[in-house]
Design an enzyme around this catalytic site. Structure first.
Site, short mmCIF file in Angstrom:
data_model
loop_
_atom_site.label_atom_id
_atom_site.label_comp_id
_atom_site.label_asym_id
_atom_site.label_seq_id
_atom_site.Cartn_x
_atom_site.Cartn_y
_atom_site.Cartn_z
N ARG A 108 0.82 -1.20 0.00
CA ARG A 108 0.00 0.00 0.00
C ARG A 108 0.86 1.25 0.00
O ARG A 108 1.90 1.28 0.66
CB ARG A 108 -0.88 0.02 1.25
CG ARG A 108 -2.22 -0.58 0.99
CD ARG A 108 -2.98 -0.76 2.26
NE ARG A 108 -2.91 -2.17 2.65
CZ ARG A 108 -3.68 -2.73 3.55
NH1 ARG A 108 -4.56 -2.03 4.20
NH2 ARG A 108 -3.56 -4.01 3.82
N SER A 173 5.71 -5.65 7.61
CA SER A 173 5.14 -6.67 8.50
C SER A 173 5.81 -8.03 8.33
O SER A 173 5.17 -9.03 7.97
CB SER A 173 3.63 -6.77 8.27
OG SER A 173 3.05 -5.52 8.49
N ASP A 226 2.75 -3.45 11.89
CA ASP A 226 1.37 -2.96 11.77
C ASP A 226 0.72 -2.60 13.11
O ASP A 226 -0.05 -1.64 13.18
CB ASP A 226 0.49 -3.93 10.97
CG ASP A 226 0.71 -5.38 11.35
OD1 ASP A 226 1.47 -5.64 12.30
OD2 ASP A 226 0.11 -6.25 10.70
P1 ADP Z 1 -3.86 -8.70 6.78
O1 ADP Z 1 -4.03 -9.34 8.12
O2 ADP Z 1 -3.39 -9.66 5.75
O3 ADP Z 1 -3.10 -7.43 6.85
P2 ADP Z 1 -6.59 -7.80 6.99
O4 ADP Z 1 -6.32 -7.08 8.26
O5 ADP Z 1 -7.42 -7.13 5.97
O6 ADP Z 1 -5.30 -8.28 6.25
O7 ADP Z 1 -7.30 -9.16 7.41
C1 ADP Z 1 -7.67 -10.08 6.45
C2 ADP Z 1 -8.14 -11.32 7.15
O8 ADP Z 1 -9.31 -11.03 7.92
C3 ADP Z 1 -8.54 -12.40 6.19
O9 ADP Z 1 -7.45 -13.26 5.94
C4 ADP Z 1 -9.65 -13.12 6.89
O10 ADP Z 1 -9.12 -14.17 7.65
C5 ADP Z 1 -10.23 -12.11 7.84
N1 ADP Z 1 -11.50 -11.59 7.31
C6 ADP Z 1 -11.67 -10.64 6.37
N2 ADP Z 1 -12.99 -10.44 6.14
C7 ADP Z 1 -13.66 -11.29 6.93
C8 ADP Z 1 -15.05 -11.59 7.16
N3 ADP Z 1 -16.03 -10.98 6.53
N4 ADP Z 1 -15.34 -12.52 8.07
C9 ADP Z 1 -14.37 -13.16 8.73
N5 ADP Z 1 -13.06 -12.95 8.56
C10 ADP Z 1 -12.71 -12.02 7.68
MG MG Z 2 -2.93 -5.87 8.09
#
Ligand code: ADP
Ligand code: MG
Length: 509
Positions: A108, A173, A226
């Site tokens: 990002r 991260s 993060d």
């Molecule tokens: P990252 O942790 O990769 O930085 P995010 O904070 O956006 O990314 O989290 C993404 C994770 O959150 C996904 O891998 C999934 O496990 C969980 N997630 C995203 N949307 C949903 C949802 N609607 N319901 C349940 N879990 C979700």
């Molecule tokens: Mg994240």
């Protein structure tokens, strides 16, 4: 009736009895199978249960482990890493700042314009996938791609004007051993990245060299993970923010600690008297955690056995897979799911968002559950009572995850004496009340918490339950969406020479 007629009648009666017996036998068997499944669910629910007494044991264990991790290097499974962040944004920052956030397959680019008085005047974000081949190429190729993208981003967001913001926040991260606020060496790659020439190298130096090659006169002012970014954004808005938790694909937390409590770093001096500690709490472990046979199997079959035990019970990467394992076992032991589907043996086939969609299916006949079972797991024509059973399995897994994360949060509050008790000293949990309680905010971010309503409700409810009705009103959980990235731009701001107005001190210690 003749002899023949009598024989026929007796024969028919016997045949009917036999058919009835077979049918009753079948029904009894099928009932027994159903009850076996119900019993398996009860056993799972019992093993995964999180009554408040058990959660309080987890709270104490978290606080004790935090102390041990601060006492000596390797003193606990909690690494309790120094971040060198001792000045958090306080809202007075001014100017334009950029941030880069690399943490997975997408990266990002962010630009924020700060106007003092806790105001964000402008905020642009661009998400860009990292081409697969760059994840395993050389550090030069990867960072050139990133800095060229940054240059394009600046040109679009800034128009033809000269670059205004020179300070860059860098959210990275991956596991890093930080050596100052703006330097740190990569310990190892994770999440599919493998660029050998970068391991044990200073990641900021790699980025700084690429900025130079791309002709960008910018300065990497802050290297953060993060959770630290989330804490920075939380503190920008509210000076009572003392901790931050990320619950997404993985999970982590950080918090503000007194510098003199970092025993492993004797004589640690900071201008504010405090330091943000990156707990790496995904690796927390305690015998009080309600571990089931499914967790043991999941861990044994994972790429990192005996590692990240807390994360494997809590985060988005794993919850769906725990549910899949429970359904698989039930399917092997009974025919309530029909013939055993081979999809049930495929790891991670049931993602957490799909699991959440089943859990949150509000249709009267649970049609969403039926659809996901059929399309994802190839389990067809499941009766309603079995669909209800699936929803219950999702509930048990999610409730446990949310309540354990809540216990972790209260553990942090306990360590710093913000849970209404006297805190912890010399590795011992003190009992009794401290007398005074201050308003306390915990910043939260991550897709699991943000997008999974039931998870969020369970977590919030459990924090209140553990703290009790007297203390709970003092503690607020605040969502800091995109905090990971925006927060690092803010840290670049609060640690920038450009930002002459800023005279930040860490509040709330
Ligand atoms: P990252 O942790 O990769 O930085 P995010 O904070 O956006 O990314 O989290 C993404 C994770 O959150 C996904 O891998 C999934 O496990 C969980 N997630 C995203 N949307 C949903 C949802 N609607 N319901 C349940 N879990 C979700
Ligand atoms: Mg994240």
């Amino acid at each position: 009736m003749g002899k023949v007629g009598l024989c026929l009648a007796v024969g028919c009666a016997l045949a009917s009895c036999a058919i009835a017996a077979v049918m009753v036998g079948r029904r009894v068997k099928s009932r027994r199978r159903w009850w076996n499944v119900v019993r398996a669910l009860d056993e799972f629910e019992e093993a995964a249960s999180t009554p408040v007494g058990r959660l309080r044991q987890v709270v104490d264990a978290m606080a004790v482990e935090m102390h041990a991790g601060l006492a000596s290097e390797g003193g606990s499974k909690l690494k309790m890493l120094l971040t060198y962040v001792d000045n958090l944004p306080d809202g007075s920052e001014n100017g334009t700042y950029y941030a880069l956030h690399i943490g997975g397959t997408n990266f990002r680019l962010l630009r924020i314009q700060l106007g003092g008085q806790r105001s964000i005047l402008g905020h642009d974000v661009e998400r860009k996938p990292i081409p697969q081949h760059l994840m395993t190429s050389t550090s030069e190729e990867l960072f050139d791609f990133i800095t060229v993208s940054l240059k394009e981003f600046i040109e679009t967001t800034n128009g033809a004007n000269q670059i205004r913001g020179k300070d860059l926040g860098f959210t990275f991260s991956f596991p890093v051993k930080q050596t100052s606020l703006s330097s740190g060496t990569l310990i190892k790659w994770t999440k599919g990245f493998s660029i050998d020439d970068m391991v044990e190298k200073d990641v900021v130096e790699c980025l700084q060299k690429a900025l130079c090659r791309t002709g960008l006169d910018m300065n990497v002012a802050a290297l953060v993970n993060d959770s630290v970014g989330t804490l920075a954004l939380g503190h920008f808005y509210d000076k009572d923010t003392v901790a931050a938790v990320v619950i997404g694909t993985g999970t982590n937390a950080c918090y503000l600690e007194r510098a003199d409590a970092v025993i492993k770093c004797q004589g640690l001096l900071t201008s504010s008297g405090g330091m943000v500690i990156n707990m790496e709490w995904g690796n927390f472990w305690s015998s009080h955690l309600p571990r089931t046979s499914y967790d043991i199997d999941l861990d044994a079959e994972s790429q990192n056995p005996n590692d990240q035990g807390f994360e494997k019970m809590i985060s988005g990467m794993y919850l769906g897979d725990i549910v899949r394992r429970v359904i698989h076992k039930m399917s092997l032991e009974s025919d309530v799911f029909g013939p055993v589907s081979s999809n049930l043996s495929a790891r991670f086939v049931l993602s957490t968002p799909l699991m959440a969609a089943m859990h949150e299916d509000h249709t009267p006949n649970l049609t969403e559950v039926a659809k996901i079972l059929e399309e994802t797991l190839n389990i067809k024509d499941v009766p309603l009572k079995v669909r209800k059973l699936v929803v219950k399995i999702c509930d048990v897994v999610t409730r446990r995850a949310a309540r354990l994360a809540a216990a972790g949060i209260v553990g942090i509050l306990k360590k710093i004496g913000r849970d209404g008790t006297a805190g912890i000293t010399s590795g011992r949990v003190k009992s009794g009340k401290s007398g005074k309680m201050r308003r306390t905010v915990v910043a939260i971010e991550g897709g699991l918490y943000l997008s999974y309503t039931i998870f969020q409700e369970y977590l919030n409810e459990a924090v209140s339950e553990i703290l009790g009705e007297e203390i709970a009103p003092f503690v607020t959980l605040k969502i800091m969406e995109d905090g990971s990235g925006i927060g690092s731009a803010m840290l670049a701001a609060s640690n920038s020479n450009q930002n002459v107005d800023t005279n930040t001190t860490v509040q709330g210690l």
